[in-house]
Design a protein around this motif. Structure first.
Motif, PDB file in Angstrom:
ATOM      1  N   THR A 179       0.841  -1.196   0.000  1.00  0.00           N
ATOM      2  CA  THR A 179       0.000   0.000   0.000  1.00  0.00           C
ATOM      3  C   THR A 179       0.875   1.244   0.000  1.00  0.00           C
ATOM      4  OG1 THR A 179      -0.077   0.161   2.409  1.00  0.00           O
ATOM      5  CG2 THR A 179      -1.808  -1.148   1.342  1.00  0.00           C
ATOM      6  N   ASP A 180       0.213   2.381  -0.115  1.00  0.00           N
ATOM      7  CA  ASP A 180       0.874   3.680  -0.034  1.00  0.00           C
ATOM      8  C   ASP A 180       0.323   4.377   1.197  1.00  0.00           C
ATOM      9  OD1 ASP A 180       1.879   6.224  -0.330  1.00  0.00           O
ATOM     10  OD2 ASP A 180       1.388   6.386  -2.464  1.00  0.00           O
ATOM     11  N   ASN A 181       1.192   4.844   2.107  1.00  0.00           N
ATOM     12  CA  ASN A 181       0.686   5.496   3.312  1.00  0.00           C
ATOM     13  C   ASN A 181       0.396   6.979   3.105  1.00  0.00           C
ATOM     14  OD1 ASN A 181       3.214   6.661   3.295  1.00  0.00           O
ATOM     15  ND2 ASN A 181       3.969   5.585   5.091  1.00  0.00           N
ATOM     16  N   ALA A 182       0.509   7.461   1.864  1.00  0.00           N
ATOM     17  CA  ALA A 182       0.184   8.859   1.564  1.00  0.00           C
ATOM     18  C   ALA A 182      -1.327   9.064   1.611  1.00  0.00           C
ATOM     19  CB  ALA A 182       0.714   9.235   0.189  1.00  0.00           C
ATOM     20  N   ILE A 183      -1.752  10.323   1.812  1.00  0.00           N
ATOM     21  CA  ILE A 183      -3.167  10.680   1.779  1.00  0.00           C
ATOM     22  C   ILE A 183      -3.526  11.043   0.348  1.00  0.00           C
ATOM     23  CG2 ILE A 183      -4.914  12.292   2.615  1.00  0.00           C
ATOM     24  CD1 ILE A 183      -3.249  12.636   5.157  1.00  0.00           C
ATOM     25  N   LYS A 184      -4.472  10.304  -0.232  1.00  0.00           N
ATOM     26  CA  LYS A 184      -4.872  10.539  -1.622  1.00  0.00           C
ATOM     27  C   LYS A 184      -6.397  10.575  -1.703  1.00  0.00           C
ATOM     28  CE  LYS A 184      -0.808   8.248  -3.613  1.00  0.00           C
ATOM     29  NZ  LYS A 184      -0.325   7.150  -4.472  1.00  0.00           N
ATOM     30  N   PRO A 185      -6.993  11.760  -1.463  1.00  0.00           N
ATOM     31  CA  PRO A 185      -8.452  11.844  -1.521  1.00  0.00           C
ATOM     32  C   PRO A 185      -8.967  11.451  -2.909  1.00  0.00           C
ATOM     33  CG  PRO A 185      -7.515  13.792  -0.483  1.00  0.00           C
ATOM     34  CD  PRO A 185      -6.368  13.033  -1.077  1.00  0.00           C
ATOM     35  N   GLY A 186     -10.085  10.777  -2.928  1.00  0.00           N
ATOM     36  CA  GLY A 186     -10.684  10.324  -4.178  1.00  0.00           C
ATOM     37  C   GLY A 186     -11.294   8.959  -3.998  1.00  0.00           C
ATOM     38  N   LEU A 187     -12.267   8.621  -4.833  1.00  0.00           N
ATOM     39  CA  LEU A 187     -13.058   7.411  -4.622  1.00  0.00           C
ATOM     40  C   LEU A 187     -12.839   6.330  -5.668  1.00  0.00           C
ATOM     41  CD1 LEU A 187     -16.431   9.119  -3.612  1.00  0.00           C
ATOM     42  CD2 LEU A 187     -14.593   8.326  -2.125  1.00  0.00           C
ATOM     43  N   ASP A 188     -12.090   6.601  -6.718  1.00  0.00           N
ATOM     44  CA  ASP A 188     -11.949   5.620  -7.798  1.00  0.00           C
ATOM     45  C   ASP A 188     -11.320   4.322  -7.306  1.00  0.00           C
ATOM     46  OD1 ASP A 188     -13.075   7.395  -9.534  1.00  0.00           O
ATOM     47  OD2 ASP A 188     -11.176   8.056 -10.439  1.00  0.00           O
ATOM     48  N   ALA A 189     -10.228   4.425  -6.548  1.00  0.00           N
ATOM     49  CA  ALA A 189      -9.516   3.231  -6.104  1.00  0.00           C
ATOM     50  C   ALA A 189     -10.363   2.404  -5.141  1.00  0.00           C
ATOM     51  CB  ALA A 189      -8.190   3.615  -5.464  1.00  0.00           C
ATOM     52  N   ILE A 190     -10.975   3.046  -4.161  1.00  0.00           N
ATOM     53  CA  ILE A 190     -11.752   2.293  -3.181  1.00  0.00           C
ATOM     54  C   ILE A 190     -12.958   1.643  -3.836  1.00  0.00           C
ATOM     55  CG2 ILE A 190     -13.087   4.315  -2.427  1.00  0.00           C
ATOM     56  CD1 ILE A 190     -11.895   1.443  -0.156  1.00  0.00           C
ATOM     57  N   ARG A 191     -13.590   2.329  -4.775  1.00  0.00           N
ATOM     58  CA  ARG A 191     -14.736   1.726  -5.471  1.00  0.00           C
ATOM     59  C   ARG A 191     -14.313   0.515  -6.294  1.00  0.00           C
ATOM     60  NH1 ARG A 191     -17.565   7.449  -7.165  1.00  0.00           N
ATOM     61  NH2 ARG A 191     -19.068   7.534  -5.438  1.00  0.00           N
ATOM     62  N   SER A 192     -13.164   0.624  -6.946  1.00  0.00           N
ATOM     63  CA  SER A 192     -12.661  -0.505  -7.726  1.00  0.00           C
ATOM     64  C   SER A 192     -12.359  -1.697  -6.824  1.00  0.00           C
ATOM     65  CB  SER A 192     -11.400  -0.090  -8.491  1.00  0.00           C
ATOM     66  OG  SER A 192     -10.827  -1.203  -9.162  1.00  0.00           O
ATOM     67  N   ALA A 193     -11.700  -1.434  -5.705  1.00  0.00           N
ATOM     68  CA  ALA A 193     -11.351  -2.515  -4.775  1.00  0.00           C
ATOM     69  C   ALA A 193     -12.591  -3.168  -4.187  1.00  0.00           C
ATOM     70  CB  ALA A 193     -10.460  -1.967  -3.666  1.00  0.00           C
ATOM     71  N   LEU A 194     -13.561  -2.362  -3.787  1.00  0.00           N
ATOM     72  CA  LEU A 194     -14.782  -2.910  -3.207  1.00  0.00           C
ATOM     73  C   LEU A 194     -15.565  -3.707  -4.246  1.00  0.00           C
ATOM     74  CD1 LEU A 194     -15.875   0.126  -1.006  1.00  0.00           C
ATOM     75  CD2 LEU A 194     -15.013  -2.078  -0.192  1.00  0.00           C
ATOM     76  N   GLY A 195     -15.481  -3.287  -5.503  1.00  0.00           N
ATOM     77  CA  GLY A 195     -16.098  -4.060  -6.574  1.00  0.00           C
ATOM     78  C   GLY A 195     -15.497  -5.455  -6.676  1.00  0.00           C
ATOM     79  N   GLU A 196     -14.176  -5.536  -6.532  1.00  0.00           N
ATOM     80  CA  GLU A 196     -13.505  -6.840  -6.557  1.00  0.00           C
ATOM     81  C   GLU A 196     -13.926  -7.710  -5.366  1.00  0.00           C
ATOM     82  OE1 GLU A 196      -9.275  -7.075  -7.631  1.00  0.00           O
ATOM     83  OE2 GLU A 196      -9.296  -4.867  -7.657  1.00  0.00           O
ATOM     84  N   LEU A 197     -14.342  -7.049  -4.286  1.00  0.00           N
ATOM     85  CA  LEU A 197     -14.716  -7.766  -3.064  1.00  0.00           C
ATOM     86  C   LEU A 197     -16.213  -8.085  -3.000  1.00  0.00           C
ATOM     87  CD1 LEU A 197     -12.559  -5.576  -0.695  1.00  0.00           C
ATOM     88  CD2 LEU A 197     -12.172  -8.010  -1.117  1.00  0.00           C
ATOM     89  N   GLY A 198     -16.931  -7.780  -4.062  1.00  0.00           N
ATOM     90  CA  GLY A 198     -18.364  -8.048  -4.079  1.00  0.00           C
ATOM     91  C   GLY A 198     -19.221  -6.945  -3.505  1.00  0.00           C
ATOM     92  N   ASN A 199     -18.665  -5.748  -3.421  1.00  0.00           N
ATOM     93  CA  ASN A 199     -19.376  -4.552  -2.945  1.00  0.00           C
ATOM     94  C   ASN A 199     -20.020  -4.720  -1.568  1.00  0.00           C
ATOM     95  OD1 ASN A 199     -19.932  -4.280  -6.299  1.00  0.00           O
ATOM     96  ND2 ASN A 199     -19.117  -2.502  -5.204  1.00  0.00           N
ATOM     97  N   PRO A 200     -19.189  -4.966  -0.552  1.00  0.00           N
ATOM     98  CA  PRO A 200     -19.731  -5.095   0.806  1.00  0.00           C
ATOM     99  C   PRO A 200     -20.364  -3.804   1.315  1.00  0.00           C
ATOM    100  CG  PRO A 200     -17.337  -4.903   0.868  1.00  0.00           C
ATOM    101  CD  PRO A 200     -17.713  -5.101  -0.575  1.00  0.00           C
ATOM    102  N   GLU A 201     -19.987  -2.682   0.743  1.00  0.00           N
ATOM    103  CA  GLU A 201     -20.525  -1.390   1.186  1.00  0.00           C
ATOM    104  C   GLU A 201     -21.996  -1.216   0.830  1.00  0.00           C
ATOM    105  OE1 GLU A 201     -19.638  -0.547  -3.092  1.00  0.00           O
ATOM    106  OE2 GLU A 201     -18.885  -1.872  -1.510  1.00  0.00           O
ATOM    107  N   THR A 202     -22.532  -2.123   0.018  1.00  0.00           N
ATOM    108  CA  THR A 202     -23.954  -2.045  -0.358  1.00  0.00           C
ATOM    109  C   THR A 202     -24.828  -2.910   0.542  1.00  0.00           C
ATOM    110  OG1 THR A 202     -23.788  -3.879  -1.934  1.00  0.00           O
ATOM    111  CG2 THR A 202     -23.295  -1.666  -2.754  1.00  0.00           C
ATOM    112  N   GLU A 203     -24.222  -3.653   1.457  1.00  0.00           N
ATOM    113  CA  GLU A 203     -24.961  -4.571   2.319  1.00  0.00           C
ATOM    114  C   GLU A 203     -25.017  -4.027   3.737  1.00  0.00           C
ATOM    115  OE1 GLU A 203     -23.689  -8.640   1.994  1.00  0.00           O
ATOM    116  OE2 GLU A 203     -22.909  -8.319  -0.042  1.00  0.00           O
TER     117      GLU A 203
END
Length: 405
Positions: A16-40
């Protein structure tokens, strides 16, 4: 830096990168790979400058008192990353978090440390299925990695200047970021905000067709948490509970829960004559000063503090110097920590001391009240079981004074 994350990254070979990088593209992509747990599940999202953790803790207590199971995601942690992810007040176990990290090790999307922890929280809550999950934004709101949910309620307890290098210099700019957690057709609750901030929030609520709830008066009942500001947070928590529980809401149950709700480092009496408070910006320092004056009128006060580099430390010092002339400035282990010497030379106090974190010593007896403040990272470090801080404070020892100016 997220305490305790490195060992999981090493075990599961997660880069990972410990830098602060505001934005949602990466987290949305990762959660998509995980089956979108944020929708449950049923989520509550909290953003704001101060009051997030206290409001989350009080809301969690109210919901649990009504027989609901509650997940919470706090930022930052108290001791380490385990207490950032909780179910019914219990930190995630190393075994459960290990299983989550094993799953996260399979994704291909590169993430920052905080994005990884955010994804871990959503996966854990999917695995455990609490009735509600309360999510505290890390920074800002609109582009914070937590902002991928459709919450039942959005909560913004307060807005003041913070993280100006990321969020902007003006209150309206900061409010724009906080307002980003308000979602279409979902209610939003705020505390008493100043003019520009409230204007931005009202505009966003109107745009999202969100029912905006603004309590007119603070909670009038009994609280364990000290400070007048906590009564506003309590009222916000009550309003949120009403929205979430509907006809199942019981006012007496809620009041009883608020009377016992606690959260670490919110004017917490850690030992006799020793208070820990996580105030770290100008607005929270204002609340701390007010609480000190209300709780310890006429008592001598010693301030023990360390801060992060991105805070307006000179303004913080001026405010705290209205309560005390005796300061102890500390170096602590964090890459974002402000050197103690900078606080030392910026202070106008008559007595100034610099201490290493391992050598913080008590005052003579308990005639003075010691307030430890400035950074949650400092407070959590002092509470580590491998440091002798509390033993030293309780036993008493010789105090090392500062060099002559």
């Amino acid at each position: 830096m997220i305490n305790g994350l490195a060992e999981y990254k090493e075990k599961w070979n997660i880069a990972t990168d410990n830098a602060i990088k505001p934005g949602l593209d990466a987290i949305r992509s990762a959660l998509g790979e995980l089956g979108n747990p944020e929708t449950e599940g049923h989520f509550v999202h909290i953003a704001g400058t101060n009051g997030k953790g206290s409001t989350a803790a009080m809301l969690s207590a109210i919901l649990q008192a009504h027989g609901k199971s509650v997940g919470t995601f706090y930022s930052p942690g108290i001791i380490d990353l385990h207490d950032q992810i909780q179910i019914n007040g219990e930190p995630v176990s190393p075994e459960a978090l290990g299983e989550v990290m094993r799953e996260l090790s399979k994704i291909e999307t590169p993430l920052t440390d905080f994005e990884l922890l955010t994804a871990a929280a959503y996966v854990h809550f999917r695995n455990q299925s609490p009735d509600f999950a309360i999510i505290e934004a890390g920074m800002g709101g609109r582009f914070d990695s937590t902002n991928v949910i459709d919450p039942e309620v959005a909560i913004i307890p307060s807005i003041s200047k913070e993280h100006t290098n990321f969020l902007g210099e003006e209150i309206k700019d900061i409010a724009y970021h906080k307002a980003g957690i308000i979602k279409k057709w979902r209610p939003a609750i705020t505390g008493p905000l100043e003019g520009q901030a409230m204007q931005v929030i009202r505009q966003e609520a109107k745009k999202q067709h969100s029912d905006l709830i603004v309590p007119k008066t603070p909670y009038q009942g009994k609280l364990s948490l000290k400070g007048a500001h906590q009564h506003w947070n309590a009222q916000i928590a009550l309003e949120a509970a009403k929205e979430l529980l509907g006809t199942g809401y019981d006012a007496q149950i809620a009041q009883d829960a608020l009377a016992t709700a606690t959260i670490p480092y919110r004017f917490e009496a850690y030992a006799e004559g020793l208070i820990f408070d996580g105030a770290h910006n100008e607005a929270s320092i204002d609340a701390l000063v007010e609480t000190i004056q209300a709780e310890f009128p006429g008592r001598k006060v010693r301030i023990v503090m360390g801060m992060l580099k991105d805070k307006a430390y000179e303004n913080v010092l001026r405010k705290l110097e209205t309560t005390s002339g005796h300061f102890v400035f500390i170096d602590f282990d964090n890459p974002r920590a402000l050197p103690a010497e900078k606080l030392f030379y910026a202070s106008n106090s008559k007595i100034k001391t610099i201490k290493n974190i391992y050598d913080i010593l008590p005052v003579n007896g308990y005639n003075e009240v010691t307030i430890v403040t400035g950074s949650l990272y400092l407070l959590s470090t002092l509470k580590r079981p491998d440091l002798p801080f509390l033993d030293h404070f309780s036993k008493g020892a010789k105090q090392l004074e500062s060099p002559e100016e």
